[in-house]
Design a protein around this motif. Structure first.
Motif, mmCIF file in Angstrom:
data_model
loop_
_atom_site.group_PDB
_atom_site.id
_atom_site.type_symbol
_atom_site.label_atom_id
_atom_site.label_comp_id
_atom_site.label_asym_id
_atom_site.label_seq_id
_atom_site.Cartn_x
_atom_site.Cartn_y
_atom_site.Cartn_z
ATOM 1 N N THR A 1 2.574 10.534 -7.597
ATOM 2 C CA THR A 1 3.225 11.231 -8.713
ATOM 3 C C THR A 1 2.220 11.673 -9.765
ATOM 4 N N LYS A 2 1.044 11.125 -9.708
ATOM 5 C CA LYS A 2 0.031 11.451 -10.724
ATOM 6 C C LYS A 2 -0.923 12.544 -10.239
ATOM 7 N N ILE A 3 -0.701 13.063 -9.063
ATOM 8 C CA ILE A 3 -1.597 14.099 -8.553
ATOM 9 C C ILE A 3 -0.911 15.451 -8.675
ATOM 10 N N LYS A 4 -1.604 16.381 -9.334
ATOM 11 C CA LYS A 4 -1.045 17.716 -9.495
ATOM 12 C C LYS A 4 -1.869 18.710 -8.687
ATOM 13 N N ASP A 5 -1.305 19.875 -8.486
ATOM 14 C CA ASP A 5 -2.078 20.930 -7.849
ATOM 15 C C ASP A 5 -3.261 21.284 -8.737
ATOM 16 N N GLY A 6 -4.387 21.513 -8.101
ATOM 17 C CA GLY A 6 -5.563 21.932 -8.853
ATOM 18 C C GLY A 6 -6.371 20.791 -9.437
ATOM 19 N N ASP A 7 -5.925 19.566 -9.186
ATOM 20 C CA ASP A 7 -6.664 18.403 -9.684
ATOM 21 C C ASP A 7 -8.008 18.263 -8.976
ATOM 22 N N CYS B 1 -6.130 1.363 -8.206
ATOM 23 C CA CYS B 1 -5.087 1.135 -7.211
ATOM 24 C C CYS B 1 -5.323 -0.232 -6.589
ATOM 25 N N CYS B 2 -4.372 -1.107 -6.747
ATOM 26 C CA CYS B 2 -4.613 -2.471 -6.314
ATOM 27 C C CYS B 2 -3.285 -3.146 -5.988
ATOM 28 N N GLU B 3 -3.226 -3.818 -4.856
ATOM 29 C CA GLU B 3 -2.015 -4.531 -4.477
ATOM 30 C C GLU B 3 -1.855 -5.757 -5.368
ATOM 31 N N ALA B 4 -0.620 -6.135 -5.586
ATOM 32 C CA ALA B 4 -0.390 -7.222 -6.547
ATOM 33 C C ALA B 4 -0.867 -8.567 -6.007
ATOM 34 N N TYR B 5 -1.033 -8.696 -4.709
ATOM 35 C CA TYR B 5 -1.500 -10.000 -4.224
ATOM 36 C C TYR B 5 -2.962 -10.243 -4.613
ATOM 37 N N LYS B 6 -3.628 -9.195 -5.092
ATOM 38 C CA LYS B 6 -5.019 -9.361 -5.515
ATOM 39 C C LYS B 6 -5.127 -9.757 -6.983
ATOM 40 N N PHE B 7 -4.006 -9.874 -7.648
ATOM 41 C CA PHE B 7 -4.061 -10.283 -9.045
ATOM 42 C C PHE B 7 -4.398 -11.765 -9.113
ATOM 43 N N TYR C 1 4.220 -3.132 -7.921
ATOM 44 C CA TYR C 1 5.288 -3.328 -8.913
ATOM 45 C C TYR C 1 5.417 -2.141 -9.854
ATOM 46 N N GLY C 2 4.642 -1.122 -9.603
ATOM 47 C CA GLY C 2 4.692 0.047 -10.477
ATOM 48 C C GLY C 2 3.355 0.268 -11.160
ATOM 49 N N ASP D 1 0.828 -1.201 0.000
ATOM 50 C CA ASP D 1 0.000 0.000 0.000
ATOM 51 C C ASP D 1 0.863 1.252 0.000
ATOM 52 N N LYS D 2 1.927 1.202 0.794
ATOM 53 C CA LYS D 2 2.795 2.384 0.865
ATOM 54 C C LYS D 2 3.427 2.669 -0.494
ATOM 55 N N VAL D 3 3.846 1.604 -1.139
ATOM 56 C CA VAL D 3 4.465 1.784 -2.458
ATOM 57 C C VAL D 3 3.453 2.337 -3.448
ATOM 58 N N ILE D 4 2.249 1.794 -3.370
ATOM 59 C CA ILE D 4 1.190 2.265 -4.279
ATOM 60 C C ILE D 4 0.926 3.745 -4.052
ATOM 61 N N VAL D 5 0.898 4.118 -2.781
ATOM 62 C CA VAL D 5 0.648 5.522 -2.448
ATOM 63 C C VAL D 5 1.723 6.400 -3.092
#
Lengths: 550, 414
Positions: free
Chosen positions: A347-353, A459-465, A528-529, A338-342
């Motif tokens: 990185t995909k959140i910008k100001d004003g979004d 957003c999903c942890e890889a163990y849920k694949f 994993y990215g 979860d921390k990695v996902i966060v």
């Protein structure tokens, strides 16, 4: 029973591989082609990933082979004899999750048979481990047709290997004969719903509320079930624990407790006994509430760890390793992931979004809070829907943390989508065709976002694949309490359906999940990215391998 | 004026959103306008313009009272159109009369012969131009039109003024009478639109069909029941239609009529649509481009239906046809309802207090969705089934181009 046989069977894997066109060379792959019957003790992968279909498959596989040679036919007969004769073997082949229901009811009988089995094991002089049981079963095959056994064992894995990629068939609740069996086995015995929705006959449809009382009254009859397992199961069926991660963690913790308190009978093998115990717990969980796909993955992991236990561990050590393994799983696969996902999603959140999210996903919540803490200025649109109204929980938490939020219901999603710049969604599972299996309504939100050209981040942890594939939300789903549809919390004026059950032609359908087609998904953020949905099968494969080595 | 009270009452009801459903609103509007017309004291000359102005004045008020309820404006426009049409038919009748009188008077005075014939032609041309749908010619003549009508009676009136004025008086009463008659017909149409739409049900619903609908619509209910009465057996999936949950009511009523109905949450629409044969929904208003102003949530359903190639059928009575184009429908033609339908105020009041909480909370509860024409497969109106692209033509039959802007015209002109 003599030493030569033992060594022969031990050496078997390598010998058997010779002359068959299996190209695999890595250790893990060579493991995969081995028969579970022979190597179940040493091979976690076999044990775990074949899971539900071991028994049925071995039959199928042998049937295919029957066409080929007479020897194998004889061998098949031998095997049948063997099956009936050796209980331990049977115990092995019915390890499947689906079949595990059986164990719950037949525990007493099984225990007796296991005694018998472990006596046989004890005779061989081996320690009470899977390896020794494997040997014992091997020996019974060995004496009469050693060659045939070898050949067959070599042939079968091929078939197995291919089949293993296909996920085990799920229990279909419209299959009368199987249902009859399942009913006899069931612990909980919920009342079947009188008003079943025709389209979903293949899914369990029970009267809600009957489960819990049944469960409570049965606590003392269920000697098998560990108290903390029982508690968690009860909380599942009461709806206390929800959300993929929470359910998974609760289950793992309960299993951990159960393992800690587990004590092997001196006549039994820890591996087999514990696995069967776990199986019975899992079937108990399933009866309380159908398992989510992520939980299936976690159970697979636990079982693989058990089977993989080193033989020379003492019981205490084994238990401790297992517990720490489970801790590690929770830490690495859920909390750290979860921390990695966060980090990735941040990185995909910008100001004003303007970020839109649907329902309550704990990962998404963490992302929003993290971005807010780091001083990003954005607005959140929380979309919610009946009957869960989880969004209100998220809304409360976010506003309390100082985020500016807009709340709306799912019908208004196309109204609000104009303003939105990103859609962040959680998922219950991501399937290998890129389909995202998530709380019902996710597909609607993703679809509308797609129509408005707004990127959708799952957003999903890889163990849920999961290696399963789905095309629609009908074939595999979970049905919730239909009464939840009739009641609208906080709206006393909506009471049209107060006694809906008395209407013959009226059905209420409370779907829990839906499948979002992969083309609505822009990116899947995992530990994993960030991946496109088309990369999911790659992750599933790689992940499984890592799973093995762990 | 005796109808002021009725008008104010109606305006109040509209403002407070006490009138539910476009059919009821349309009917009430038509009735109000009828009483306005019948109470109007019509002068001897130029009655049509007078009536039009009176109706416009009232229309402006009631449209302002609830601009979202497009059926009000539709009915006002249609009444205006009726007045124009009746006036034209009277004028053409009169022209035929002139022609007759001209031939009979032929021998008496030859020198006056060309005069009334000329004026009749002018009147007819002017009347025609007021009535016809938009064309380049009408646009050009539009300016002179209102100026052209008044002089004509005066120019013709000088010679045999007395006999003409008597004739005009009867014509004025006849115009009023005809208009009221026509408005009655309109009210009749509005009342019976459900039956007329429902009659077409068997053509569209076949055996064992699965139909999805969202929320509740009287038209849809009648439509489905009509198909059921014709011994078709089919299943209906009803999405509840949050936040009003009228779908519950619809499902219950359908089940009571013996239709197999299943209630689902709105969020399950996408999941269910793959097993559905047709989506049948009601509309709030149909715009001139074929777009639909529909109850909230239908855009989502329409998108899902589009993806699965499921026909998306909109049922709409002709009073819902609106001659306007939606330029920014999400902003203009919507209404935000009370947040209390979504959030319990008591539960969330602590968060709404800006002094104590850091963040801000907005609740958006729009009432309508706009479904673009490309997502609609078919419109079924009381005049039959139509393609979205044909809507503009249908609308041209019901409305005259001059009335499209009821609101600004009087404020600018008067």
């Amino acid at each position: 029973m003599d030493a030569t046989r033992v060594s022969h069977s031990l050496g078997d894997p390598k010998i058997r591989r010779v002359g068959f066109f299996v190209p695999e060379s890595s250790t893990t792959d060579s493991c995969k082609i081995l028969s579970p019957r022979h190597l179940s003790g040493t091979l976690p992968d076999m044990q775990t990933s074949v899971d539900g279909q071991v028994s049925s498959q071995s039959n199928d596989a042998s049937e295919n082979l029957n066409l080929e040679t007479g020897i194998e036919k004889r061998e098949e007969g031998e095997k049948k004899v063997l099956k009936s004769r050796s209980k331990p073997l049977k115990e092995k082949t019915t390890k499947a999750e689906r079949r595990a229901l059986q164990e719950a009811q037949r525990a007493a009988k099984a225990a007796a048979s296991k005694d018998e089995g472990s006596k046989a094991v004890a005779e061989t002089g081996g320690a009470a481990t899977g390896r020794s049981t494997k040997q014992s079963s091997q020996k019974k095959v060995g004496p009469s047709f050693p060659l045939a056994a070898d050949k067959k064992a070599g042939d079968r894995p091929l078939d197995k290997d291919r089949k293993k990629d296909a996920p085990p068939p799920r229990m279909q609740f419209d299959d009368e004969s199987r249902m009859e069996k399942a009913r006899r086995r069931a612990v909980v015995n919920p009342t079947e719903s009188r008003t079943r929705v025709e389209l979903f006959k293949h899914l369990p449809q029970y009267e809600h509320g009957t489960k819990l009382s049944n469960l409570e009254s049965k606590f003392f009859h269920l000697g098998l079930v560990h108290p903390s397992v029982f508690e968690v199961g009860q909380r599942y069926s009461a709806g206390d624990i929800w959300g993929g991660n929470a359910r998974c963690v609760a289950m793992l913790r309960a299993l951990q407790d159960a393992i800690r308190d587990y004590c092997t009978d001196h006549e039994k093998a820890l591996v087999r006994d514990l696995t069967s115990k776990i199986n019975s717990y899992v079937s108990f969980f399933t009866e309380c509430r159908p398992l989510s796909m992520s939980m299936g993955n976690a159970i697979r992991f636990v079982k693989s760890r058990i089977v993989n236990l080193s033989t020379n561990h003492s019981e205490f050590e084994a238990k401790r390793t297992l517990c720490s393994d489970i801790d590690q799983f929770i830490n690495e696969k859920i909390i750290l992931a979860d921390k990695v996902i966060v980090r990735h999603a941040f990185t995909k959140i910008k100001d004003g979004d303007v970020l839109l999210t649907y329902g309550l996903s704990c990962v998404v919540e963490m992302i929003l809070l993290y971005a807010h803490e780091l001083g990003k200025h954005f607005r959140v649109v929380v979309v919610d829907s009946q009957p869960r109204l989880e969004g209100q929980v998220l809304l409360r938490r976010l506003v309390a943390k100082g985020l500016s939020c807009t709340y709306t219901h799912i019908n208004a999603v196309s109204y609000i989508m104009h303003e939105v710049t990103r859609v962040l969604l959680g998922a219950s599972a991501v399937l290998s065709n890129g389909t995202v299996y998530s709380r019902v309504g996710t597909s609607c939100v993703a679809m509308v976002a797609h129509a408005f050209r707004v990127p959708v981040l799952i957003c999903c942890e890889a163990y849920k694949f999961n290696e399963r594939v789905l095309l629609d939300s009908i074939c595999s789903n979970e049905l919730g309490d239909p009464d939840a549809i009739a009641r609208v919390p906080g709206r006393m004026d909506v009471n049209y359906l107060d006694n809906w059950a008395s209407e013959d032609n009226l059905r209420l359908l409370n779907l829990m999940y839906d499948a979002t087609p992969s083309d609505y998904v822009t990116v899947i953020v995992t530990d994993y990215g960030m991946l496109p949905p088309s990369s999911v099968p790659v992750i599933v494969r790689e992940y499984r391998r890592e799973h093995l080595l762990m | 004026m005796p109808d002021v009270q009725a008008l104010n009452e109606f305006v109040n009801l509209l403002k407070k959103r006490k009138i539910e459903g476009s059919q009821a609103t349309a009917k009430l509007t038509a009735e109000l306008l009828r009483s306005v017309i019948s109470h109007q004291r019509v002068p001897h000359t130029n009655q049509a313009t007078y009536l039009i102005n009176a109706v416009r004045a009232v229309g402006e008020q009631i449209i302002d009272a609830n601009p979202i309820e497009l059926s009000v404006g539709n009915i006002v426009r249609r009444v205006l159109h009726i007045i124009r049409e009746e006036d034209l038919s009277l004028v053409t009748d009169a022209m035929a009369g002139f022609g007759m009188s001209a031939t009979s008077d032929d021998e008496d005075d030859v020198e006056r012969d060309d005069h009334p014939a000329l004026s009749a032609v002018v009147v007819a041309a002017a009347a025609r131009s007021t009535l016809r749908p938009p064309s380049l010619q009408t646009l050009l003549e539009d300016v002179t039109d209102s100026a052209a009508i008044p002089p004509t009676p005066s120019s013709t009136g000088d010679s045999d003024g007395k006999s003409r004025s008597v004739e005009k008086g009867t014509r004025g009463r006849k115009l009023k009478h005809d208009v009221i008659e026509a408005v009655n017909e309109l009210i009749q149409d509005i009342t019976s639109c459900h039956e007329q739409i429902a009659e077409q049900a068997v053509e569209h619903i076949h055996q064992n069909e699965v139909i999805l609908t969202l929320g509740s619509s009287k038209t849809v209910f009648e439509f489905l029941c009509a198909a059921k009465e014709k011994k078709r057996s089919f299943k209906v999936v009803v999405a509840e239609g949050a936040p009003r949950y009228r779908g519950h009511l619809l499902a219950k009523e359908l089940a009571a009529r013996g239709l197999q109905s299943t209630v689902i949450a709105d969020s399950a629409c996408f999941a269910m649509i793959s097993r559905v044969n047709m989506v049948i929904v009601g509309a709030h208003a149909v715009m001139a481009n074929g777009g639909v102003i529909a109850p909230i949530g239908l855009h989502m359903v329409a998108l899902a239906a589009h993806r699965h190639a499921v026909p998306f059928v909109v049922l709409a009575g002709s009073h819902k046809l609106c001659p306007l184009y939606p330029h920014n429908p999400h902003v203009l033609l919507n209404e935000l309802r009370s947040p209390s339908e979504l959030l319990d105020f008591g539960e969330f009041s602590d968060l709404m207090d800006s002094a104590t909480s850091l963040g801000s909370l907005h609740v958006v509860n729009p009432a309508f969705d706009y479904v673009p024409p490309n997502l609609v497969s078919l419109f079924i109106t009381d005049t039959g089934g139509h393609n979205p692209s044909y809507m503009y033509r249908l609308i041209a039959d019901y409305y005259s181009a001059d009335d499209l802007v009821v609101k600004q015209r009087p404020t600018a002109g008067n």
